[in-house]
Design a protein around this motif. Structure first.
Motif, PDB file in Angstrom:
ATOM      1  N   LYS A 152       0.829  -1.203   0.000  1.00  0.00           N
ATOM      2  CA  LYS A 152       0.000   0.000   0.000  1.00  0.00           C
ATOM      3  C   LYS A 152       0.872   1.266   0.000  1.00  0.00           C
ATOM      4  CE  LYS A 152      -4.009   1.965   2.311  1.00  0.00           C
ATOM      5  NZ  LYS A 152      -5.022   1.758   3.347  1.00  0.00           N
ATOM      6  N   ALA A 153       1.951   1.245   0.769  1.00  0.00           N
ATOM      7  CA  ALA A 153       2.849   2.406   0.826  1.00  0.00           C
ATOM      8  C   ALA A 153       3.539   2.634  -0.518  1.00  0.00           C
ATOM      9  CB  ALA A 153       3.891   2.213   1.932  1.00  0.00           C
ATOM     10  N   ARG A 154       3.851   1.555  -1.207  1.00  0.00           N
ATOM     11  CA  ARG A 154       4.600   1.629  -2.459  1.00  0.00           C
ATOM     12  C   ARG A 154       3.707   1.886  -3.666  1.00  0.00           C
ATOM     13  NH1 ARG A 154       6.201  -3.406  -2.405  1.00  0.00           N
ATOM     14  NH2 ARG A 154       5.117  -3.966  -4.288  1.00  0.00           N
ATOM     15  N   ALA A 155       2.440   1.523  -3.587  1.00  0.00           N
ATOM     16  CA  ALA A 155       1.535   1.518  -4.742  1.00  0.00           C
ATOM     17  C   ALA A 155       1.525   2.817  -5.554  1.00  0.00           C
ATOM     18  CB  ALA A 155       0.120   1.146  -4.298  1.00  0.00           C
ATOM     19  N   PRO A 156       1.398   3.998  -4.941  1.00  0.00           N
ATOM     20  CA  PRO A 156       1.332   5.203  -5.773  1.00  0.00           C
ATOM     21  C   PRO A 156       2.641   5.528  -6.498  1.00  0.00           C
ATOM     22  CG  PRO A 156       0.928   5.738  -3.447  1.00  0.00           C
ATOM     23  CD  PRO A 156       1.211   4.282  -3.526  1.00  0.00           C
ATOM     24  N   HIS A 157       3.698   4.834  -6.150  1.00  0.00           N
ATOM     25  CA  HIS A 157       5.012   5.129  -6.708  1.00  0.00           C
ATOM     26  C   HIS A 157       5.498   4.047  -7.664  1.00  0.00           C
ATOM     27  CE1 HIS A 157       4.833   8.135  -3.609  1.00  0.00           C
ATOM     28  NE2 HIS A 157       4.637   7.179  -2.730  1.00  0.00           N
ATOM     29  N   GLU A 158       4.678   3.035  -7.889  1.00  0.00           N
ATOM     30  CA  GLU A 158       5.039   1.927  -8.768  1.00  0.00           C
ATOM     31  C   GLU A 158       4.596   2.208 -10.190  1.00  0.00           C
ATOM     32  OE1 GLU A 158       6.794  -0.801  -8.554  1.00  0.00           O
ATOM     33  OE2 GLU A 158       7.040  -0.955  -6.410  1.00  0.00           O
ATOM     34  N   PRO A 163       6.207  -5.353 -12.962  1.00  0.00           N
ATOM     35  CA  PRO A 163       5.979  -6.612 -12.244  1.00  0.00           C
ATOM     36  C   PRO A 163       5.737  -6.440 -10.745  1.00  0.00           C
ATOM     37  CG  PRO A 163       8.294  -6.331 -12.732  1.00  0.00           C
ATOM     38  CD  PRO A 163       7.584  -5.205 -13.403  1.00  0.00           C
ATOM     39  N   TRP A 164       6.028  -5.285 -10.205  1.00  0.00           N
ATOM     40  CA  TRP A 164       5.850  -5.051  -8.771  1.00  0.00           C
ATOM     41  C   TRP A 164       4.551  -4.325  -8.463  1.00  0.00           C
ATOM     42  CZ3 TRP A 164       8.488  -7.124  -4.875  1.00  0.00           C
ATOM     43  CH2 TRP A 164       9.678  -7.775  -5.191  1.00  0.00           C
ATOM     44  N   LYS A 165       3.697  -4.178  -9.476  1.00  0.00           N
ATOM     45  CA  LYS A 165       2.431  -3.494  -9.225  1.00  0.00           C
ATOM     46  C   LYS A 165       1.644  -4.250  -8.164  1.00  0.00           C
ATOM     47  CE  LYS A 165       0.185  -5.710 -13.076  1.00  0.00           C
ATOM     48  NZ  LYS A 165      -0.248  -5.607 -14.419  1.00  0.00           N
ATOM     49  N   PRO A 166       0.981  -3.544  -7.285  1.00  0.00           N
ATOM     50  CA  PRO A 166       0.230  -4.213  -6.203  1.00  0.00           C
ATOM     51  C   PRO A 166      -0.965  -4.982  -6.711  1.00  0.00           C
ATOM     52  CG  PRO A 166       0.406  -1.835  -5.826  1.00  0.00           C
ATOM     53  CD  PRO A 166       0.983  -2.135  -7.170  1.00  0.00           C
TER      54      PRO A 166
END
Length: 166
Positions: A152-158, A163-166
């Motif tokens: 969730k923390a990473r999602a807006p920055h992916e 391949p790392w999309k939430p």
């Protein structure tokens, strides 16, 4: 009479962190630093970096095929500023091989060698033990919640297509 340190005599006039976001981020950074030290100890004993290990794992996932270098770079856990140099080191140790596509000489494909697969097999138990040392004190529920929060923390920055999309 003993003199108290100056910091103990002064009341705290400022909060320790500028914001809750900063506090969370700095705790995340500190946790990463501590966990990374355990990982570095393992990989350095084999003359390997975590980034190189990650690259070998990605290549094993497509074995016996190959992967374009640019695709591999996009799938690594952290950015590799110099893919060519990293691949040079892996190739020098006979853990990977590179080839250019006949139809497009600009595209470099990379694959894992039998020696690279053997290295990953040799490291498998040690890597599991490393992860146990790093996070084995957390319950399965806590680990799942941690994964969810980090996603969730990473999602807006992916990258939405990566391949790392939430």
């Amino acid at each position: 009479m003993t003199d108290a340190p100056a910091s103990a005599a002064r009341p705290r006039s400022r909060r320790r962190f500028d914001s809750l976001e900063q506090e969370a981020y700095l705790h995340l950074w500190r946790a990463y630093d501590r966990l990374k030290g355990i990982e570095d100890e393992l990989f350095s004993a084999h003359g390997l970096s975590a980034q190189q290990y990650n690259a070998l794992r990605l290549l094993r996932s497509v074995h016996p095929g190959t992967m374009p270098v640019l695709v591999m770079g996009s799938r690594l856990i952290s950015r590799a500023p110099d893919m060519t140099r990293m691949l040079d080191r892996l190739e020098k140790r006979d853990w990977v091989h590179r080839e250019r596509r006949a139809e497009n000489r600009r595209v470099v494909e990379v694959g894992i060698t039998p020696a690279g697969i053997a290295l990953l097999d040799q490291l498998a138990d040690s890597v599991r033990d490393c992860h146990q040392r790093q996070l084995g004190h957390l319950s399965p529920e806590e680990l799942q919640r941690l994964v969810e929060l980090l996603n969730k923390a990473r999602a807006p920055h992916e990258d939405l297509e990566g391949p790392w999309k939430p």
